[in-house]
Design an enzyme around this catalytic site. Structure first.
Site, mmCIF file in Angstrom:
data_model
loop_
_atom_site.group_PDB
_atom_site.id
_atom_site.type_symbol
_atom_site.label_atom_id
_atom_site.label_comp_id
_atom_site.label_asym_id
_atom_site.label_seq_id
_atom_site.Cartn_x
_atom_site.Cartn_y
_atom_site.Cartn_z
ATOM 1 N N LYS A 15 0.848 -1.208 0.000
ATOM 2 C CA LYS A 15 0.000 0.000 0.000
ATOM 3 C C LYS A 15 0.876 1.249 0.000
ATOM 4 C CE LYS A 15 -3.776 -2.430 2.277
ATOM 5 N NZ LYS A 15 -4.550 -2.732 3.492
ATOM 6 N N GLN B 8 -4.556 -1.383 9.693
ATOM 7 C CA GLN B 8 -4.519 -2.717 9.099
ATOM 8 C C GLN B 8 -5.138 -3.741 10.061
ATOM 9 O OE1 GLN B 8 -3.636 -3.331 5.954
ATOM 10 N NE2 GLN B 8 -3.960 -5.528 6.141
ATOM 11 N N ASP C 217 -10.964 2.914 4.369
ATOM 12 C CA ASP C 217 -11.392 1.510 4.274
ATOM 13 C C ASP C 217 -12.915 1.401 4.103
ATOM 14 O OD1 ASP C 217 -9.456 -0.542 4.373
ATOM 15 O OD2 ASP C 217 -9.020 -0.107 6.481
HETATM 16 N N1 GUN Z 1 -7.059 -6.804 6.299
HETATM 17 C C1 GUN Z 1 -7.466 -7.541 5.234
HETATM 18 N N2 GUN Z 1 -8.077 -6.767 4.310
HETATM 19 C C2 GUN Z 1 -8.063 -5.509 4.805
HETATM 20 C C3 GUN Z 1 -8.532 -4.270 4.310
HETATM 21 O O1 GUN Z 1 -9.135 -4.166 3.216
HETATM 22 N N3 GUN Z 1 -8.317 -3.197 5.114
HETATM 23 C C4 GUN Z 1 -7.690 -3.288 6.312
HETATM 24 N N4 GUN Z 1 -7.547 -2.178 7.032
HETATM 25 N N5 GUN Z 1 -7.242 -4.429 6.806
HETATM 26 C C5 GUN Z 1 -7.419 -5.530 6.051
#
Ligand code: GUN
Length: 298
Positions: free
Chosen positions: A53, A97, A120
């Site tokens: 990311k 995350q 998100d």
């Molecule tokens: N863990 C797995 N997928 C995601 C996501 O799309 N966003 C976040 N913040 N954590 C994750």
């Protein structure tokens, strides 16, 4: 012959166009999109996701920083850090995350991120806006990216039968609502569902997000369906780790209209849509019409 949907290329093309939009934001609106990513603990998969990311953000021109905490961080300390970032005017997007260590309430943390910075789309308010189909809201990245891939194959989904396998808050539930907004007839299957093969065999679109390697079998799938594989599972083949999805790709690809591979399908789209959401968040906070600005030309 099935179309093997090249999510990596589609995501790269999206990011190139987004990068031009970001330049316009900087030059014409004096807005410099900025994303903060928070990682708690040392989950190896999360470390990889967060690194990807961060790298993508830098490459499209989004200022980005990853803040890493050890897994003995308290819930209150994490809440305090998010509250500080909420107040920073130059920070447009905050991503925590998941998963978080067990002693931290993910729900409390998610709902501490301010609604406008919730890239998100997990905050209760953004979930509510998605369910109501409102404009200018932040929508979870994986389902948004998956829908984009489906619509590149079939632009009009009205009246299609869609099956979503998996009911997570991150993928299954938001995917259900996005497909419903496209006027699909949507069914969600989950761990307690019966007759999965029967439901899938009627589906024009199948989105698999269960986290079980090769779960969806060829004989479940209708001829000419579109199959989107959200799963990322590490399996051991001949002593070597290999990434596979939730769908038996080799079997299923023989009878479908289109299918996403793993890796290189949905994964890159999730990251591309995180970049798009960060720009939408920056637009919302800078009073630029995000819907017009981001949707045109992407
Ligand atoms: N863990 C797995 N997928 C995601 C996501 O799309 N966003 C976040 N913040 N954590 C994750």
């Amino acid at each position: 012959m099935a179309i093997i949907i090249d999510g990596k290329k589609i995501a790269n093309d999206l990011c190139k166009k987004l990068s031009q939009k970001i330049n316009i934001l900087k030059v014409e609106h004096n807005i410099f999109p900025c994303l903060k990513v928070i990682l708690v603990g040392s989950n190896p998969a999360s470390q990889v996701y967060v690194r990807n990311k961060q790298k993508k953000a830098e490459s499209v021109g989004i200022n980005s920083e990853t803040v890493v905490f050890s897994d003995n961080l308290s819930e209150d300390e994490l809440i305090e850090k998010i509250s500080e970032l909420n107040k920073e005017r130059f920070v447009h997007g905050i991503l925590v995350q998941l998963p978080l260590p067990n002693h931290i309430s993910a729900s409390r943390v998610i709902n501490t991120v301010s609604v406008e910075k919730d890239v998100d789309g997990f905050h209760d308010e953004n979930v509510g806006r998605l369910v109501k189909g409102e404009r200018n809201c932040l929508i979870p990245c994986t389902p948004k990216g998956s829908l984009d891939l489906i619509k590149l194959v079939e632009s009009n989904l009205s009246g299609k039968n869609a099956v979503v396998i998996g009911r997570s808050n991150i993928v299954g539930k938001p995917m259900f609502h996005l497909l419903l907004q496209e006027n699909c007839t949507v069914t969600i299957l989950h761990s307690q569902s019966k007759d999965l093969a029967e439901y899938c065999s009627k589906a024009d679109i199948v989105v698999a997000a269960v986290g079980k390697p090769n779960f969806v079998q060829k004989n479940w799938i209708k001829e000419g369906a579109i199959v989107i594989d959200v799963g990322i599972n590490s399996v051991n083949i001949g002593g070597k780790p290999k990434l596979v999805g939730d769908v038996d790709f080799d079997g299923v690809k023989e009878k479908v209209k289109a299918i996403t591979p793993v890796p290189g399908g949905v994964g890159p789209m999730t990251i591309a849509f995180l970049m798009i959401n960060t720009v939408i968040a920056a637009c919302l906070q800078g009073k630029v019409d995000a819907y017009d600005f981001v949707s045109s030309g992407l």
